[in-house]
Motif scaffolding. Structure first.
Motif, PDB file in Angstrom:
ATOM      1  N   MET A  49      -0.613  17.251  12.509  1.00 13.52           N
ATOM      2  CA  MET A  49      -0.761  16.781  11.153  1.00 13.52           C
ATOM      3  C   MET A  49      -1.280  15.349  11.141  1.00 13.52           C
ATOM      4  O   MET A  49      -2.005  14.969  10.263  1.00 13.52           O
ATOM      5  N   GLY A  50      -0.939  14.549  12.095  1.00  9.06           N
ATOM      6  CA  GLY A  50      -1.436  13.187  12.154  1.00  9.06           C
ATOM      7  C   GLY A  50      -0.399  12.193  11.679  1.00  9.06           C
ATOM      8  O   GLY A  50       0.653  12.537  11.169  1.00  9.06           O
ATOM      9  N   GLU A  51      -0.729  10.960  11.851  1.00  6.29           N
ATOM     10  CA  GLU A  51       0.167   9.857  11.522  1.00  6.29           C
ATOM     11  C   GLU A  51      -0.031   9.432  10.067  1.00  6.29           C
ATOM     12  O   GLU A  51      -1.136   9.468   9.542  1.00  6.29           O
ATOM     13  N   PHE A  52       1.048   9.045   9.412  1.00  7.67           N
ATOM     14  CA  PHE A  52       0.970   8.543   8.042  1.00  7.67           C
ATOM     15  C   PHE A  52       0.946   7.028   8.054  1.00  7.67           C
ATOM     16  O   PHE A  52       1.620   6.388   8.875  1.00  7.67           O
ATOM     17  N   LEU A  53       0.181   6.448   7.153  1.00  7.50           N
ATOM     18  CA  LEU A  53       0.065   4.996   7.049  1.00  7.50           C
ATOM     19  C   LEU A  53       0.740   4.510   5.779  1.00  7.50           C
ATOM     20  O   LEU A  53       0.695   5.176   4.740  1.00  7.50           O
ATOM     21  N   THR A  54       1.327   3.334   5.843  1.00  2.00           N
ATOM     22  CA  THR A  54       1.936   2.711   4.667  1.00  2.00           C
ATOM     23  C   THR A  54       0.833   2.155   3.767  1.00  2.00           C
ATOM     24  O   THR A  54      -0.344   2.087   4.153  1.00  2.00           O
ATOM     25  N   THR A  55       1.226   1.697   2.583  1.00  2.00           N
ATOM     26  CA  THR A  55       0.259   1.092   1.662  1.00  2.00           C
ATOM     27  C   THR A  55      -0.384  -0.142   2.286  1.00  2.00           C
ATOM     28  O   THR A  55      -1.590  -0.349   2.187  1.00  2.00           O
ATOM     29  N   GLY A  56       0.401  -0.956   2.959  1.00  2.00           N
ATOM     30  CA  GLY A  56      -0.140  -2.145   3.624  1.00  2.00           C
ATOM     31  C   GLY A  56      -1.096  -1.799   4.745  1.00  2.00           C
ATOM     32  O   GLY A  56      -2.140  -2.436   4.904  1.00  2.00           O
ATOM     33  N   GLU A  57      -0.759  -0.774   5.519  1.00  2.00           N
ATOM     34  CA  GLU A  57      -1.645  -0.342   6.601  1.00  2.00           C
ATOM     35  C   GLU A  57      -2.932   0.260   6.030  1.00  2.00           C
ATOM     36  O   GLU A  57      -4.017   0.057   6.579  1.00  2.00           O
ATOM     37  N   ALA A  58      -2.790   0.990   4.926  1.00  2.00           N
ATOM     38  CA  ALA A  58      -3.970   1.566   4.268  1.00  2.00           C
ATOM     39  C   ALA A  58      -4.893   0.458   3.782  1.00  2.00           C
ATOM     40  O   ALA A  58      -6.117   0.525   3.961  1.00  2.00           O
ATOM     41  N   ALA A  59      -4.315  -0.566   3.179  1.00  2.00           N
ATOM     42  CA  ALA A  59      -5.113  -1.693   2.684  1.00  2.00           C
ATOM     43  C   ALA A  59      -5.830  -2.391   3.838  1.00  2.00           C
ATOM     44  O   ALA A  59      -7.019  -2.725   3.734  1.00  2.00           O
ATOM     45  N   ALA A  60      -5.127  -2.594   4.941  1.00  2.00           N
ATOM     46  CA  ALA A  60      -5.736  -3.251   6.111  1.00  2.00           C
ATOM     47  C   ALA A  60      -6.877  -2.404   6.669  1.00  2.00           C
ATOM     48  O   ALA A  60      -7.932  -2.932   7.023  1.00  2.00           O
ATOM     49  N   LEU A  61      -6.674  -1.093   6.734  1.00  2.00           N
ATOM     50  CA  LEU A  61      -7.713  -0.206   7.256  1.00  2.00           C
ATOM     51  C   LEU A  61      -8.974  -0.269   6.403  1.00  2.00           C
ATOM     52  O   LEU A  61     -10.092  -0.278   6.911  1.00  2.00           O
ATOM     53  N   LEU A  62      -8.788  -0.340   5.083  1.00  2.00           N
ATOM     54  CA  LEU A  62      -9.928  -0.345   4.163  1.00  2.00           C
ATOM     55  C   LEU A  62     -10.479  -1.741   3.901  1.00  2.00           C
ATOM     56  O   LEU A  62     -11.531  -1.896   3.279  1.00  2.00           O
ATOM     57  N   GLY A  63      -9.761  -2.773   4.323  1.00  2.00           N
ATOM     58  CA  GLY A  63     -10.228  -4.138   4.092  1.00  2.00           C
ATOM     59  C   GLY A  63     -10.061  -4.562   2.643  1.00  2.00           C
ATOM     60  O   GLY A  63     -10.869  -5.339   2.125  1.00  2.00           O
ATOM     61  N   VAL A  64      -9.024  -4.049   1.976  1.00  2.00           N
ATOM     62  CA  VAL A  64      -8.742  -4.413   0.585  1.00  2.00           C
ATOM     63  C   VAL A  64      -7.290  -4.861   0.492  1.00  2.00           C
ATOM     64  O   VAL A  64      -6.539  -4.788   1.456  1.00  2.00           O
ATOM     65  N   SER A  65      -6.871  -5.291  -0.688  1.00  2.00           N
ATOM     66  CA  SER A  65      -5.488  -5.716  -0.881  1.00  2.00           C
ATOM     67  C   SER A  65      -4.602  -4.529  -1.246  1.00  2.00           C
ATOM     68  O   SER A  65      -5.102  -3.479  -1.676  1.00  2.00           O
ATOM     69  N   LYS A  66      -3.293  -4.717  -1.117  1.00  2.00           N
ATOM     70  CA  LYS A  66      -2.356  -3.674  -1.522  1.00  2.00           C
ATOM     71  C   LYS A  66      -2.480  -3.368  -3.016  1.00  2.00           C
ATOM     72  O   LYS A  66      -2.464  -2.194  -3.394  1.00  2.00           O
ATOM     73  N   PRO A  67      -2.637  -4.373  -3.886  1.00  2.00           N
ATOM     74  CA  PRO A  67      -2.826  -4.051  -5.306  1.00  2.00           C
ATOM     75  C   PRO A  67      -4.071  -3.193  -5.570  1.00  2.00           C
ATOM     76  O   PRO A  67      -4.077  -2.376  -6.490  1.00  2.00           O
ATOM     77  N   THR A  68      -5.105  -3.337  -4.762  1.00  2.00           N
ATOM     78  CA  THR A  68      -6.292  -2.499  -4.917  1.00  2.00           C
ATOM     79  C   THR A  68      -5.957  -1.046  -4.615  1.00  2.00           C
ATOM     80  O   THR A  68      -6.406  -0.133  -5.321  1.00  2.00           O
ATOM     81  N   ILE A  69      -5.137  -0.811  -3.601  1.00  2.00           N
ATOM     82  CA  ILE A  69      -4.696   0.550  -3.275  1.00  2.00           C
ATOM     83  C   ILE A  69      -3.895   1.122  -4.440  1.00  2.00           C
ATOM     84  O   ILE A  69      -4.112   2.262  -4.868  1.00  2.00           O
TER      85      ILE A  69
END
Length: 94
Positions: free
Chosen positions: A1-21
């Motif tokens: 199934m793969g690994e799940f990312l937190t909101t902060g990790e998602a933001a870092a991966l995309l190069g955006v802020s957590k509020p953008t997510i």
């Protein structure tokens, strides 16, 4: 199934802020793969990469306007009349 990312990790991966997510979730542009009992969102890496391609892609820039040649005197250069004509910049003493 793969690994799940937190909101902060998602933001870092995309190069955006957590509020953008969070805004993307509120607008229906992005859906978390999992919401924990504590209401924390988790994302799949594949979903985030697909979101980056679809929602965060910017259109290609418009082609640049052609540059105008300017002589050292500050005047616009005149187009050559023949292929043998050579333009030499005129230098002025300051």
């Amino acid at each position: 199934m793969g690994e799940f990312l937190t909101t902060g990790e998602a933001a870092a991966l995309l190069g955006v802020s957590k509020p953008t997510i969070v805004r993307a979730i509120q607008r229906g542009q992005l859906r978390p793969a999992l919401v924990t009992p504590g209401l924390h969102r988790r994302f799949r890496r594949e979903d985030l990469l697909a979101f980056r391609i679809s929602a965060l892609s910017f259109p290609a820039p418009a082609p640049a306007a052609p540059a105008i040649a300017v002589e050292l005197t500050g005047r616009a250069a005149q187009p050559a009349v023949s292929s043998h004509e050579v333009h030499v910049p005129i230098l002025r003493a300051v």
